[in-house]
Design a protein around this motif. Structure first.
Motif, short mmCIF file in Angstrom:
data_model
loop_
_atom_site.label_atom_id
_atom_site.label_comp_id
_atom_site.label_asym_id
_atom_site.label_seq_id
_atom_site.Cartn_x
_atom_site.Cartn_y
_atom_site.Cartn_z
N TYR A 112 -2.15 -2.91 -2.88
CA TYR A 112 -1.48 -1.81 -2.18
C TYR A 112 -1.12 -0.64 -3.10
O TYR A 112 -0.32 0.20 -2.74
CB TYR A 112 -0.20 -2.35 -1.50
N MET A 168 3.80 -0.92 4.63
CA MET A 168 2.54 -0.51 4.01
C MET A 168 1.84 0.57 4.82
O MET A 168 1.28 1.52 4.27
CB MET A 168 1.62 -1.73 3.87
N TYR A 172 1.07 4.38 3.46
CA TYR A 172 -0.27 4.96 3.44
C TYR A 172 -0.29 6.29 4.21
O TYR A 172 -0.90 7.27 3.75
CB TYR A 172 -1.29 3.99 4.05
#
Length: 622
Positions: A112, A168, A172
């Motif tokens: 990640y 996450m 992003y």
């Protein structure tokens, strides 16, 4: 799908196994509908033909990264593919445009980092390995290129990893739509930092999950014409209020209580706090500390995150005063008074906590005591003061604590929304829905019914998009394909939400003064005695079982009526509205005269039902 017609002697198949769920084997013989199988662990199994599924002997040894490429799209085939990939540390797998994630139960930072984000930026879907970033990227590109509003739905069982996945996705999207080199707090920074604040006040350790979201969350991220994040709004659903007052081992209450008890000495001294074990609302469970969570560090991290989302020092001080007050309220106990059905403060220790709570809330101590142990009944002729017995006084105490905490949580959400700001000119948005997973515990109450009802709605949405609509399109386009069987859960939804369903009967029971959880349960037994999705357990007078799509769940009806009533005790409202602390008073604003006099019934269940039916605009689903 594999069907019984594919099964012959010598076929390699999957059969059910009580330990492994499914085990592979070879068909020895078939007689009528009975299939005899020699399993790979040496056992011989006889089972019904309809419960035997063909095994794909040509499947790649490492599995496939998109399960639409499986020869047989059935449960054992799907599970075997996921298990094969998991063994190779591949936690993500596609099923068409849907991403399945299997919780690795460990940190995988390399998956990640910024380098990985750059790889997925603008890449064609399916070009790279399955990843949560790919889903976010498709949603963003479609929004930019085709002007489509999109929504990413994160669902799964409790403890599956939904909250981490949501973070996450948001990271992003912030990477794609963020502004580099901008001074001050950017919208994307505030959106990301809202997570630790909401987690501190809305998450708790449960049986399955050390950081379980005890509320639902829909984050709407707004973008300007250039694709930059220009605003955001957070909507929350059904905070689990009962957790404030009641927890069982090995669970914990909301994180913020433990963070505050572990705060620097000057803070705990200011709020007259001791070790977490000394508070009733925390010591009902033997679990005080959680491995991997440093409560003292998290307290400071929460304060920093509050700074970033625009909660100033004065507001933070007021918030933690209220949190401390809730703990002190939980330590107020009662003894029998001189009169029949009356209460008094039990002892000096309880008196200390009563005084401290009133200091922290800046309300009159005598009025707080009165609000806990008496009720005023207004008649046309006079106002009658009724005393409460110790048991009722404890219920009054807990009702006050739950109301204060839920109002505080709502204030924090609203403050974050105001601080982040919304872009009224935005025409483009991406929504991220992080909703609690399906739950089945030893004791399941009203909260679990609401949570599982939500998951039934999501499953129906999933069925509609993945099975019904796709297969209707195949039929229209005359594509040669095999029909995929799926379980339609509409009958479960009818049981819960339709006219005369569970929620309607619960609301009806709440409106009748003489209703009890026993009469409510009896009404359910009578109404749904022929419903295949409803079962009355043999040895109970108040439990009931719903046959959900994910499995049977037995609910205890004992507190359903109380939990469904969206009601603030008038004495509690008046007490806190009169607080000399502007923050506390703002949590309990003066009610309009007509609503304070109105007896119109409002229920949590009905409001929750309405919330699950709300459309968030023209959103494409991922």
């Amino acid at each position: 799908m594999g069907t019984p017609a594919n099964i012959i002697v010598g076929s390699h198949v999957w059969v059910e196994d009580p330990t492994l769920a499914w085990i592979d084997g070879e068909v020895l013989s078939i007689k009528n509908n009975e299939v005899h199988v020699q399993t790979s662990n040496g056992k011989k199994v006889t089972t019904d033909r309809s419960k035997v599924f063909p095994k794909d002997m040509e499947a790649p040894p490492g599995g496939v990264d998109d399960m639409t490429r499986l020869s047989y799209l059935h449960e054992p085939g799907v599970l075997q593919n996921l298990a094969t990939r998991y063994e190779l540390n591949e936690i993500y797998t596609y099923t068409g445009s849907i991403l399945i994630a299997v919780n690795p139960f460990q940190r995988l930072p390399h998956l990640y980092d910024t380098h990985m984000m750059e790889q997925y930026k603008g890449a064609d879907f399916g070009e790279l390995s399955p990843h949560v970033f790919a889903i976010a990227d498709v949603a963003y590109r479609e929004m930019i290129n085709e002007g489509k509003n999109n929504s990413i739905l994160v669902s799964g069982e409790s403890g599956a990893g939904k909250t981490e996945t949501t973070k996450m996705l948001m990271r992003y999207l912030a990477h794609l739509g963020g502004r580099s080199g901008v001074e001050g707090r950017t919208v994307e920074q505030q959106v990301l930092e809202s997570n630790p604040v909401l987690e501190a006040f809305g998450n708790a350790k449960t049986v399955r999950n050390n950081n379980s979201s005890r509320f639902g969350k829909f984050v709407e991220i707004q973008f300007d014409k250039t694709g930059r994040i220009s605003g955001a709004a957070i909507r929350t659903y059904l905070l689990e209020r009962s957790r404030v007052c009641q927890i069982n081992t090995p669970e914990r209450n909301y994180h913020c209580f433990y963070f505050l008890c572990a705060a620097p000495h000057e803070d705990t001294q200011r709020y007259k706090l001791a070790d977490a074990r000394s508070f009733h609302y925390l010591n009902q469970s033997s679990c005080i500390e959680v491995e991997g969570i440093n409560d003292a560090e998290e307290y400071l991290a929460t304060r920093r995150a509050m700074d970033i989302v625009g909660i100033n020092e004065e507001e933070q001080e007021a918030i933690f005063r209220v949190v401390a007050a809730v703990l002190h309220i939980g330590n107020i106990n009662f003894a029998k008074g001189k009169e029949v059905d009356s209460s008094v403060i039990q002892d000096d220790n309880s008196r200390f906590h009563l005084n401290t709570a009133s200091e922290l809330l800046e309300c009159d101590c005598n009025n707080l005591e009165k609000a806990l142990i008496t009720r005023e009944i207004v008649t046309p002729e006079e106002i009658i003061t009724r005393t409460l017995d110790p048991e009722s006084a404890l219920a009054s105490r807990d009702a006050l604590a739950k109301t204060i905490y839920s109002r505080l949580f709502d204030w924090i959400v609203e403050k974050i929304n105001v601080s982040i700001g919304q872009d009224p000119n935005s025409k483009q948005l991406i929504g991220v829905l992080d909703i609690y997973g399906f739950e089945s515990f030893k004791i399941n109450s009203f909260e679990q019914l609401c949570i599982n009802y939500t998951n039934e709605k999501l499953q129906q949405h999933f069925n509609q998009h993945v099975f019904k609509m796709e297969q209707e399109e195949y039929t229209r386009e005359e594509i040669n394909w095999s029909y995929i069987e799926f379980v339609d859960n509409q009958d479960v939804l009818d049981l819960i939400e339709k006219k005369g369903g569970l929620i309607a009967l619960l609301d009806e029971a709440c409106m009748f003064p003489r209703s009890t959880h026993e009469t409510f349960a009896q009404k359910l037994y009578t109404t749904f005695k022929n419903n295949k999705r409803f079962v009355k357990p043999k040895l109970s007078r108040t439990d009931f079982t719903v046959v959900h799509y994910a499995g049977d769940v037995t609910y205890q009806a004992d507190h359903f009526l109380d939990k469904n009533k969206d009601y603030v005790v008038a004495e509690h409202q008046d007490l806190l509205n009169a607080s000399s602390c502007p923050f506390v008073a703002s949590l309990f604003p003066t009610l309009p005269e007509e609503s304070s006099k109105s007896s119109k019934f409002s229920s949590i269940g009905s409001r929750f039902k309405a919330a699950t039916s709300v459309s968030h605009g023209d959103l494409e689903l991922y």
